[in-house]
Write a protein that holds these residues in place. Structure first.
Motif, short mmCIF file in Angstrom:
data_model
loop_
_atom_site.label_atom_id
_atom_site.label_comp_id
_atom_site.label_asym_id
_atom_site.label_seq_id
_atom_site.Cartn_x
_atom_site.Cartn_y
_atom_site.Cartn_z
N SER A 70 8.17 98.66 22.62
CA SER A 70 8.95 99.88 22.45
C SER A 70 8.54 100.92 23.48
O SER A 70 7.55 100.75 24.20
CB SER A 70 8.77 100.44 21.03
OG SER A 70 7.42 100.82 20.82
N THR A 108 0.84 101.91 20.04
CA THR A 108 1.70 100.91 19.40
C THR A 108 1.24 99.48 19.61
O THR A 108 1.80 98.56 19.01
CB THR A 108 3.15 101.04 19.92
OG1 THR A 108 3.15 100.85 21.34
CG2 THR A 108 3.73 102.40 19.58
N ARG A 122 14.68 100.05 23.41
CA ARG A 122 13.78 100.21 22.27
C ARG A 122 12.95 101.49 22.38
O ARG A 122 11.76 101.52 22.09
CB ARG A 122 12.86 98.99 22.11
CG ARG A 122 13.57 97.69 21.77
CD ARG A 122 12.59 96.59 21.46
NE ARG A 122 11.75 96.96 20.32
CZ ARG A 122 10.61 96.34 20.00
NH1 ARG A 122 10.17 95.34 20.75
NH2 ARG A 122 9.91 96.72 18.95
N SER A 123 13.62 102.55 22.81
CA SER A 123 12.95 103.85 22.80
C SER A 123 12.84 104.33 21.35
O SER A 123 13.65 103.95 20.50
CB SER A 123 13.73 104.86 23.64
OG SER A 123 15.04 105.03 23.13
N ASP A 124 11.85 105.14 21.08
CA ASP A 124 11.60 105.61 19.72
C ASP A 124 12.83 106.31 19.16
O ASP A 124 13.42 107.17 19.81
CB ASP A 124 10.40 106.56 19.73
CG ASP A 124 9.74 106.70 18.37
OD1 ASP A 124 9.99 105.85 17.50
OD2 ASP A 124 8.97 107.65 18.18
N TYR A 125 13.25 105.95 17.96
CA TYR A 125 14.45 106.43 17.29
C TYR A 125 15.73 105.88 17.91
O TYR A 125 16.82 106.19 17.46
CB TYR A 125 14.50 107.97 17.24
CG TYR A 125 13.47 108.56 16.32
CD1 TYR A 125 13.72 108.74 14.96
CD2 TYR A 125 12.21 108.93 16.80
CE1 TYR A 125 12.76 109.27 14.12
CE2 TYR A 125 11.25 109.46 15.96
CZ TYR A 125 11.52 109.63 14.62
OH TYR A 125 10.56 110.16 13.80
N ASP A 126 15.61 105.09 18.94
CA ASP A 126 16.67 104.34 19.65
C ASP A 126 18.05 105.01 19.60
O ASP A 126 18.17 106.19 19.87
CB ASP A 126 16.72 102.89 19.18
CG ASP A 126 16.87 102.72 17.67
OD1 ASP A 126 17.92 103.05 17.14
OD2 ASP A 126 15.90 102.24 17.05
N ASN A 129 8.33 105.38 24.34
CA ASN A 129 8.08 106.65 23.64
C ASN A 129 9.33 107.53 23.54
O ASN A 129 10.33 107.33 24.24
CB ASN A 129 6.92 107.41 24.30
CG ASN A 129 7.29 107.97 25.66
OD1 ASN A 129 7.91 109.02 25.78
ND2 ASN A 129 6.90 107.25 26.72
N VAL A 130 9.24 108.51 22.67
CA VAL A 130 10.38 109.34 22.30
C VAL A 130 10.88 110.22 23.43
O VAL A 130 12.04 110.65 23.43
CB VAL A 130 10.02 110.19 21.07
CG1 VAL A 130 9.09 111.35 21.46
CG2 VAL A 130 11.26 110.71 20.35
N THR A 176 13.96 108.83 24.81
CA THR A 176 15.10 109.07 23.93
C THR A 176 15.66 110.47 24.16
O THR A 176 16.87 110.65 24.26
CB THR A 176 14.69 108.91 22.46
OG1 THR A 176 14.03 107.66 22.28
CG2 THR A 176 15.89 108.99 21.55
N TRP A 199 1.36 105.86 24.64
CA TRP A 199 2.24 105.21 23.65
C TRP A 199 1.87 103.73 23.49
O TRP A 199 1.86 103.21 22.38
CB TRP A 199 3.70 105.36 24.08
CG TRP A 199 4.67 104.65 23.19
CD1 TRP A 199 5.26 103.45 23.40
CD2 TRP A 199 5.14 105.09 21.90
NE1 TRP A 199 6.08 103.11 22.36
CE2 TRP A 199 6.02 104.10 21.42
CE3 TRP A 199 4.90 106.23 21.13
CZ2 TRP A 199 6.67 104.22 20.19
CZ3 TRP A 199 5.55 106.34 19.90
CH2 TRP A 199 6.41 105.35 19.45
#
Length: 238
Positions: free
Chosen positions: A100, A95, A142-146, A102-103, A106, A91
């Motif tokens: 951030s 990025t 700040r995880s993906d899609y938070d 990774n998902v 999340t 990740w």
């Protein structure tokens, strides 16, 4: 006019959990191909990113379903968390160290929130504060899609008929009428990432028939999760 409880989709159009997984993975790959290799502000880029918006809502939906059927939620949580750490280096390559995460983190937070929800659901205000804390945590990490991603998972789970009415026999649960209710309340969250993509994701979720499908076994299970860091690492290398 068909009521919500009697609405259904022909068997030939329905999708199993395995079907949803494959669609979500293909959507994710298309999204990441555009992200890595296609010039922004081109028609191809926008089209591919729109198709890519299908992926996360479907993954979030599958986490809620997985939590409902899992015999060991903590092992499920540790699996997601472990692949989150494994995926972090790919990740970061993808990025460019933007801070951030990774998902997978999340998804893990969403699953953990579900576990807490089941423990505290009888204590409304406390449960609400606990769910809010998970959303705030996702925002600051700040995880993906938070926070939207975590809240989407929570809502998908809360709005399952089996969860809200545990005394209702499973045979009385009508798919995809249940999915319609879930989509109705999560659509504003999906729409944040694109209106057309949200519609496409909603259609995929509505077609879910409640069955597991043919992707079974330890090898298939781990291969599904391992695909995420492997494809990120491969795309970064290319």
């Amino acid at each position: 006019m068909a009521s919500m409880s009697s609405f259904n989709v022909p068997l030939s159009l329905r999708l199993s959990g395995s079907g949803l997984k494959l669609i979500a993975v293909i959507s994710m790959v298309i999204d990441h191909i555009a992200w890595f290799f296609i010039e922004p502000d081109t028609p191809a880029y926008h089209l591919m990113r729109t198709v890519g918006r299908i992926a996360f809502p479907v993954f979030a939906f599958l986490i809620a379903e997985g939590a409902a059927y899992s015999r060991n939620r903590w092992r499920y949580f540790l699996l997601l968390l472990g692949f989150g750490f494994v995926s972090e280096i790919p990740w970061m390559f993808a990025t460019g160290l933007d801070g951030s995460h990774n998902v997978m983190f999340t998804l893990a937070m969403g699953l953990l929130a579900i576990c807490v929800f089941d423990r505290l659901c009888e204590h409304g205000p406390i449960c609400f504060v606990a769910m809010l804390c998970f959303c705030v945590l996702a925002y600051y990490l700040r995880s993906d899609y938070d926070w939207r991603g975590v809240l989407m998972i929570i809502l998908f789970y809360m709005l399952r008929f089996q969860t809200s009415c545990p005394w209702t026999p499973k045979s009385l649960i009508h798919f995809p009428s249940q999915s319609l209710l879930q989509v109705l309340f999560t659509f504003p969250l999906m729409m944040h990432y694109g209106f057309i993509g949200a519609i496409l994701a909603s259609f995929v979720i509505i077609l879910y028939d409640g069955s597991r499908g043919n992707i079974k076994g330890i090898v298939a299970k781990y291969s599904f999760y391992a695909f995420y860091p492997v494809h990120l690492l491969l795309f970064s290398y290319i």
